[in-house]
Design a protein around this motif. Structure first.
Motif, PDB file in Angstrom:
ATOM      1  N   LEU A 198      -9.717  58.234-111.410  1.00  0.00           N
ATOM      2  CA  LEU A 198     -10.885  57.238-111.079  1.00  0.00           C
ATOM      3  C   LEU A 198     -10.593  56.197-112.434  1.00  0.00           C
ATOM      4  O   LEU A 198     -11.369  55.379-112.326  1.00  0.00           O
ATOM      5  N   HIS A 199     -10.536  56.973-113.464  1.00  0.00           N
ATOM      6  CA  HIS A 199     -10.184  55.856-114.738  1.00  0.00           C
ATOM      7  C   HIS A 199      -8.943  54.660-114.254  1.00  0.00           C
ATOM      8  O   HIS A 199      -9.230  53.188-114.378  1.00  0.00           O
ATOM      9  N   GLU A 200      -7.771  55.547-113.749  1.00  0.00           N
ATOM     10  CA  GLU A 200      -7.096  54.676-112.892  1.00  0.00           C
ATOM     11  C   GLU A 200      -7.578  54.110-112.267  1.00  0.00           C
ATOM     12  O   GLU A 200      -7.153  52.656-112.088  1.00  0.00           O
ATOM     13  N   ILE A 201      -8.376  53.975-111.529  1.00  0.00           N
ATOM     14  CA  ILE A 201      -8.131  53.212-110.317  1.00  0.00           C
ATOM     15  C   ILE A 201      -9.233  52.185-110.731  1.00  0.00           C
ATOM     16  O   ILE A 201      -9.129  51.224-109.939  1.00  0.00           O
TER      17      ILE A 201
ATOM     18  N   HIS B 152       6.476  55.709-107.006  1.00  0.00           N
ATOM     19  CA  HIS B 152       6.391  57.122-107.168  1.00  0.00           C
ATOM     20  C   HIS B 152       6.004  57.573-108.828  1.00  0.00           C
ATOM     21  O   HIS B 152       6.452  57.201-109.991  1.00  0.00           O
ATOM     22  N   ALA B 153       4.786  57.722-108.252  1.00  0.00           N
ATOM     23  CA  ALA B 153       3.947  58.676-109.588  1.00  0.00           C
ATOM     24  C   ALA B 153       2.800  59.459-108.880  1.00  0.00           C
ATOM     25  O   ALA B 153       2.463  59.553-108.133  1.00  0.00           O
ATOM     26  N   GLU B 154       2.020  59.697-110.247  1.00  0.00           N
ATOM     27  CA  GLU B 154       1.072  60.703-110.384  1.00  0.00           C
ATOM     28  C   GLU B 154      -0.068  59.461-110.291  1.00  0.00           C
ATOM     29  O   GLU B 154       0.062  58.654-110.834  1.00  0.00           O
ATOM     30  N   ALA B 155      -1.188  59.886-109.628  1.00  0.00           N
ATOM     31  CA  ALA B 155      -2.613  58.273-109.944  1.00  0.00           C
ATOM     32  C   ALA B 155      -3.302  58.859-110.823  1.00  0.00           C
ATOM     33  O   ALA B 155      -4.484  57.911-110.915  1.00  0.00           O
ATOM     34  N   SER B 156      -2.812  59.484-111.587  1.00  0.00           N
ATOM     35  CA  SER B 156      -3.451  59.843-113.418  1.00  0.00           C
ATOM     36  C   SER B 156      -2.800  58.295-113.981  1.00  0.00           C
ATOM     37  O   SER B 156      -3.253  58.383-115.245  1.00  0.00           O
ATOM     38  N   ALA B 157      -1.911  57.872-113.773  1.00  0.00           N
ATOM     39  CA  ALA B 157      -0.639  57.013-114.122  1.00  0.00           C
ATOM     40  C   ALA B 157       0.017  56.323-113.364  1.00  0.00           C
ATOM     41  O   ALA B 157       0.679  56.122-113.018  1.00  0.00           O
ATOM     42  N   ILE B 158      -1.660  55.367-113.294  1.00  0.00           N
ATOM     43  CA  ILE B 158      -0.508  54.735-111.962  1.00  0.00           C
ATOM     44  C   ILE B 158      -0.505  52.844-112.271  1.00  0.00           C
ATOM     45  O   ILE B 158      -0.491  52.779-113.362  1.00  0.00           O
ATOM     46  N   PRO B 159       1.374  53.009-112.151  1.00  0.00           N
ATOM     47  CA  PRO B 159       2.037  52.164-112.854  1.00  0.00           C
ATOM     48  C   PRO B 159       1.684  50.607-112.053  1.00  0.00           C
ATOM     49  O   PRO B 159       2.795  49.435-112.095  1.00  0.00           O
ATOM     50  N   LEU B 160       0.500  49.769-112.655  1.00  0.00           N
ATOM     51  CA  LEU B 160       0.524  48.954-111.631  1.00  0.00           C
ATOM     52  C   LEU B 160      -0.599  47.781-113.457  1.00  0.00           C
ATOM     53  O   LEU B 160      -1.136  48.934-113.817  1.00  0.00           O
ATOM     54  N   ALA B 161      -0.729  46.880-113.145  1.00  0.00           N
ATOM     55  CA  ALA B 161      -1.165  45.805-114.207  1.00  0.00           C
ATOM     56  C   ALA B 161      -2.789  46.077-113.713  1.00  0.00           C
ATOM     57  O   ALA B 161      -3.039  46.064-112.984  1.00  0.00           O
TER      58      ALA B 161
ATOM     59  N   LEU C 205      -3.384  55.992-102.788  1.00  0.00           N
ATOM     60  CA  LEU C 205      -3.006  57.325-103.433  1.00  0.00           C
ATOM     61  C   LEU C 205      -3.050  57.972-103.289  1.00  0.00           C
ATOM     62  O   LEU C 205      -3.493  58.450-102.065  1.00  0.00           O
ATOM     63  N   GLY C 206      -2.007  58.991-102.744  1.00  0.00           N
ATOM     64  CA  GLY C 206      -1.416  60.259-102.227  1.00  0.00           C
ATOM     65  C   GLY C 206      -1.475  60.058-100.665  1.00  0.00           C
ATOM     66  O   GLY C 206      -1.262  60.724-100.448  1.00  0.00           O
ATOM     67  N   CYS C 207       0.048  59.131-100.562  1.00  0.00           N
ATOM     68  CA  CYS C 207      -0.412  58.485 -99.240  1.00  0.00           C
ATOM     69  C   CYS C 207       0.417  59.419 -98.650  1.00  0.00           C
ATOM     70  O   CYS C 207       0.785  58.981 -97.311  1.00  0.00           O
TER      71      CYS C 207
END
Length: 175
Positions: free
Chosen positions: A110-113, A78-87, A20-22
């Protein structure tokens, strides 16, 4: 004694790693050149920084340096870490390499992580833990106790913590 990221994270050739944020992912590509993973997912909202030409440049550099092909499949998100586009429960490791202090809405991050991490997964952080101001971005850095509390809020605890070098630390969080 300095530690490598692999010594702390110890991923396998089957693991799916999300960074994230790489940014341009130079550090992540180096890690894959040294120790392959099943898949490397690179997430950064900035398309000018995270893009295929820069990824290919990094791959070329490290493949030449190590005289080996980087075989780990790479995907750009390309997304914000607060909205990770993964299952949910889709990644084995989440990497935050000198990036969490730059993110907004930490509770959502942290919720998304927590959401995308597999039950037996881990979070690997590399951070300068002084609580001061980061010279590169001007944002406030964390202290270790602040990080511990942030992750405690999503039921994660420190599994391992060590110095990376004279400036930064590695912290591994697990459920």
């Amino acid at each position: 004694m300095e530690k490598s990221l692999f010594e702390v994270a110890g991923w396998s050739e089957d693991d799916c790693i999300l960074s994230l944020g790489c940014g341009a992912a130079w550090w992540e590509i180096k890690q894959m050149a040294e120790n392959a993973a099943g898949e490397l997912l690179l997430l950064d909202p900035n398309k000018d920084v995270l893009n295929w030409p820069d990824i290919e440049e990094g791959l070329s550099y490290f493949e030449n340096h190590y005289q080996t092909r980087v075989g780990t499949p790479i995907q750009i998100l390309h997304a914000e870490a607060s909205a990770i586009p993964l299952a949910a429960a889709s990644v084995d490791q989440v990497w935050l390499l000198n990036s969490l202090h730059e993110m907004d809405d930490l509770a959502s991050v942290l919720h998304e992580i927590d959401r995308v991490l597999k039950l037996d997964g881990c979070v690997i952080m590399e951070e300068i833990l002084t609580g001061g101001i980061h010279e590169g971005c001007g944002k406030r850095l964390f202290k270790l106790d602040e990080l511990i509390q942030l992750f405690r809020d999503v039921d994660m605890r420190v599994d391992f913590q060590t110095s990376k070098d004279q400036e930064a630390d590695y912290v591994k969080f697990v459920r």
